[in-house]
Write a protein that holds these residues in place. Structure first.
Motif, PDB file in Angstrom:
ATOM      1  N   GLU A 145      20.366 -14.023 -14.415  1.00 43.34           N
ATOM      2  CA  GLU A 145      20.564 -13.218 -15.622  1.00 43.34           C
ATOM      3  C   GLU A 145      19.233 -12.922 -16.301  1.00 43.34           C
ATOM      4  N   GLU A 146      18.329 -13.899 -16.294  1.00 40.46           N
ATOM      5  CA  GLU A 146      17.005 -13.685 -16.877  1.00 40.46           C
ATOM      6  C   GLU A 146      16.247 -12.604 -16.114  1.00 40.46           C
ATOM      7  N   ARG A 147      16.400 -12.613 -14.807  1.00 40.05           N
ATOM      8  CA  ARG A 147      15.727 -11.596 -13.999  1.00 40.05           C
ATOM      9  C   ARG A 147      16.295 -10.211 -14.287  1.00 40.05           C
ATOM     10  N   LEU A 148      17.616 -10.139 -14.455  1.00 38.51           N
ATOM     11  CA  LEU A 148      18.225  -8.845 -14.750  1.00 38.51           C
ATOM     12  C   LEU A 148      17.733  -8.276 -16.073  1.00 38.51           C
ATOM     13  N   GLU A 149      17.553  -9.153 -17.064  1.00 41.67           N
ATOM     14  CA  GLU A 149      17.127  -8.709 -18.385  1.00 41.67           C
ATOM     15  C   GLU A 149      15.618  -8.510 -18.470  1.00 41.67           C
ATOM     16  N   LEU A 161      23.410  -5.797  -9.816  1.00 42.66           N
ATOM     17  CA  LEU A 161      22.172  -5.087  -9.486  1.00 42.66           C
ATOM     18  C   LEU A 161      22.422  -3.583  -9.445  1.00 42.66           C
ATOM     19  N   GLN A 162      23.541  -3.186  -8.834  1.00 38.15           N
ATOM     20  CA  GLN A 162      23.876  -1.773  -8.749  1.00 38.15           C
ATOM     21  C   GLN A 162      24.072  -1.172 -10.140  1.00 38.15           C
ATOM     22  N   GLY A 163      24.728  -1.948 -11.014  1.00 34.92           N
ATOM     23  CA  GLY A 163      24.954  -1.461 -12.367  1.00 34.92           C
ATOM     24  C   GLY A 163      23.664  -1.254 -13.140  1.00 34.92           C
ATOM     25  N   LYS A 164      22.663  -2.053 -12.830  1.00 34.30           N
ATOM     26  CA  LYS A 164      21.369  -1.938 -13.500  1.00 34.30           C
ATOM     27  C   LYS A 164      20.429  -0.970 -12.786  1.00 34.30           C
ATOM     28  N   TYR A 205      27.551  -6.529   4.057  1.00 37.74           N
ATOM     29  CA  TYR A 205      26.138  -6.139   4.116  1.00 37.74           C
ATOM     30  C   TYR A 205      25.993  -4.749   4.736  1.00 37.74           C
ATOM     31  N   LYS A 206      26.723  -4.504   5.817  1.00 37.05           N
ATOM     32  CA  LYS A 206      26.583  -3.231   6.526  1.00 37.05           C
ATOM     33  C   LYS A 206      27.286  -2.088   5.799  1.00 37.05           C
ATOM     34  N   THR A 207      28.502  -2.323   5.287  1.00 38.66           N
ATOM     35  CA  THR A 207      29.289  -1.228   4.718  1.00 38.66           C
ATOM     36  C   THR A 207      28.978  -0.969   3.252  1.00 38.66           C
ATOM     37  N   GLU A 208      28.803  -2.015   2.452  1.00 35.00           N
ATOM     38  CA  GLU A 208      28.596  -1.850   1.018  1.00 35.00           C
ATOM     39  C   GLU A 208      27.116  -1.767   0.647  1.00 35.00           C
ATOM     40  N   MET A 209      26.335  -2.648   1.252  1.00 34.56           N
ATOM     41  CA  MET A 209      24.924  -2.697   0.881  1.00 34.56           C
ATOM     42  C   MET A 209      24.095  -1.706   1.700  1.00 34.56           C
ATOM     43  N   GLU A 235      32.271 -14.003  -2.093  1.00 34.86           N
ATOM     44  CA  GLU A 235      32.968 -13.741  -3.351  1.00 34.86           C
ATOM     45  C   GLU A 235      32.331 -14.456  -4.538  1.00 34.86           C
ATOM     46  N   SER A 236      31.721 -15.604  -4.293  1.00 31.78           N
ATOM     47  CA  SER A 236      31.195 -16.390  -5.411  1.00 31.78           C
ATOM     48  C   SER A 236      29.775 -16.014  -5.798  1.00 31.78           C
ATOM     49  N   ARG A 237      29.001 -15.433  -4.875  1.00 32.88           N
ATOM     50  CA  ARG A 237      27.611 -15.143  -5.211  1.00 32.88           C
ATOM     51  C   ARG A 237      27.161 -13.750  -4.769  1.00 32.88           C
ATOM     52  N   ILE A 238      27.328 -13.417  -3.498  1.00 39.18           N
ATOM     53  CA  ILE A 238      26.735 -12.180  -2.985  1.00 39.18           C
ATOM     54  C   ILE A 238      27.311 -10.949  -3.682  1.00 39.18           C
ATOM     55  N   LYS A 239      28.635 -10.790  -3.644  1.00 36.27           N
ATOM     56  CA  LYS A 239      29.261  -9.575  -4.174  1.00 36.27           C
ATOM     57  C   LYS A 239      29.049  -9.406  -5.679  1.00 36.27           C
TER      58      LYS A 239
END
Length: 493
Positions: free
Chosen positions: A438-442, A417-420, A384-388, A407-411
């Protein structure tokens, strides 16, 4: 008739002349009363009785019984209850029985608890019964313990009494390998009548919605339910739970998974515990959720546990009584959490610069963080601190972040999100299923941040935001790993 008299006299004269004894008897017949009062030349004998293969007289039997009782008394056996049962006629036989019971693991004290077992024949009673018990799954090393707990089994008939009960249990889907465990836990089952309490309790549970295929696992977990009366024990408890807001289907599911709840005393435990929860600030409308999440709370010493935890939360976490009540509503298991377990995540948060007041807010909003592993919290925090690179204020507002797997959800979701090029709140991209994300992303589904699942009185667990609510499905569980503690105020049934 007169013409027969001369011939009769001739016959009588012939018999008396050739049989002197008969002549004596005819001339001096014994008194009739003598035969009316004495049935035998040897009055000490009655009809012969076969006891343990020996024909004994009445006096001899009494003498041998006295000898056997004296022998038992010298060994420490209390013989008062043995007056009504038939004992062996010889010391050898009674010694054989005592030796057999001793090898089984029983002591003289155990025999005195149920001295009637001395009336059981080794070959006719003990060996057949014990062999059958071993056959159905009770190990030989535990046979002595079984007999201590239920010595009446030694009098039972394998064919008439024991086998039908075992067949009944198998018919309830109690697994064959579990029979020994069930009977060791509740051996009195072998003495029940099939058409009695066992059948009625099963029929009632099915009538309230318990699945018939779950009766077997319930009996395995809590066999005592087969000995409980419906009208005085099971039904009043079920009716009370329904009266405080739990749907009947939820009660049925709860009993399927935690059958031991049936054993809680309604008047002595359940009702006082419910009133205690209310007295500590738990709202009545939240009682169904509290009980559905943690049914064990109905049988705990709630007053003592709540008092201890409330004081601890106030002293160490600066959570006031009202806040503590909200914590219990969201995670009632907190009443049983050890204080050193609670302090580990709290100390981690304080060590990362969160203020005590902020930690208190986080705990009240999401008490599940108190069960999180510190190692996982560290990984999530550093990402959260270093990447986000987000402010700590967001974690205070959404502490549920620490309950999701990195690893399973947050990252993976954050990277998408970053890619979009999308920036959203933590709640928006974490508190939803993969499909909804996925629906939210689209852009096919737009909704506001939700507070999390809500328990409805109809028995559903609805996710706000959908039409009529979206039921949290089993598929959502597939995406979690062993290291992930999902924040879901679900019915853990």
């Amino acid at each position: 008739m007169t013409h027969l008299l001369p011939r009769h006299k001739k016959l009588l004269s012939f018999l008396t002349r050739h049989h002197p004894i008969l002549k004596t008897l005819l001339q001096n017949p014994p008194p009739i009363s003598h035969y009316a009062t004495q049935s035998s030349k040897f009055p000490e004998y009655e009809m012969p009785t076969v006891t343990w293969g020996v024909i004994q007289g009445k006096k001899e039997k009494l003498v041998n019984r006295v000898k056997v009782c004296d022998h038992l008394q010298t060994l420490g056996v209390i013989t008062d209850e043995l007056e009504t049962i038939e004992l062996p006629s010889t010391l050898e036989v009674i010694s054989e029985r005592l030796e057999f019971l001793h090898k089984l693991g029983l002591t003289i004290d155990d025999v005195n608890e149920y001295p009637l077992m001395l009336g059981c024949s080794v070959r006719k009673n003990l060996i057949p019964v014990l062999a059958y018990l071993e056959k159905i799954g009770i190990s030989r090393s535990k046979l002595g313990e079984f007999v201590k707990n239920y010595p009446q089994v030694l009098h039972a008939s394998v064919v008439v009494e024991l086998a039908p009960v075992v067949k009944f249990l198998r018919g309830l889907d109690v697994e064959k390998q579990d029979l020994g465990y069930v009977l060791m836990k509740y051996p009195e089952l072998l003495g029940f009548k099939l058409e009695g309490t066992m059948s009625t309790s099963v029929a009632y549970l099915v009538s309230i919605g318990v699945s018939p295929r779950d009766i077997g696992p319930m009996v395995t977990q809590y066999p005592y339910l087969l000995g409980m009366r419906v009208g005085t024990m099971i039904k009043p408890l079920v009716d009370y739970l329904i009266s405080i807001g739990l749907p009947k289907k939820i009660v049925a599911r709860m009993l399927e998974k935690r059958a031991y709840v049936i054993g809680y005393s309604l008047e002595e435990t359940v009702k006082p515990n419910v009133e205690c929860l209310i007295s500590f600030g738990v709202r009545r409308e939240m009682l169904p959720l509290v009980i559905a999440q943690y049914p064990q709370i109905l049988g705990l010493p709630v007053k003592a546990k709540m008092s201890t935890q409330q004081y601890f939360f106030s002293l160490k976490l600066k959570v006031d009584p009202e806040g503590f009540a909200r914590v219990v509503e969201k995670m009632p298991q907190v009443v049983s959490l050890k204080q050193n377990v609670i302090m580990k995540p709290v100390e981690f948060l304080l060590g990362r610069g969160f203020r005590v007041e902020d930690v208190a807010r986080m705990v009240v909003r999401c008490p599940q963080i108190l069960c999180s592993r510190v190692e996982l919290m560290k990984n999530g925090y550093y990402f959260y601190k270093t990447e986000m690179g987000r402010p700590m204020k967001e974690l205070v507002e959404y502490p549920e972040y620490f309950t999701y797997g990195l690893e399973s959800r947050i990252k993976p979701r954050y990277q998408k999100l970053q890619g979009k090029g999308i920036r959203s709140s933590l709640n928006w991209f974490l508190n939803c299923s993969d499909q909804r994300f996925e629906e939210r992303l689209e852009g096919n589904f737009i909704d506001v941040d939700s507070e999390g699942p809500v328990f409805e009185m109809g028995g559903k667990l609805d996710m706000p935001g959908g039409v009529g609510g979206e039921v949290v499905s089993d598929e959502d569980d597939d995406e979690s790993d062993d290291d992930e503690v999902l924040y879901r105020r679900t019915l853990t049934l």
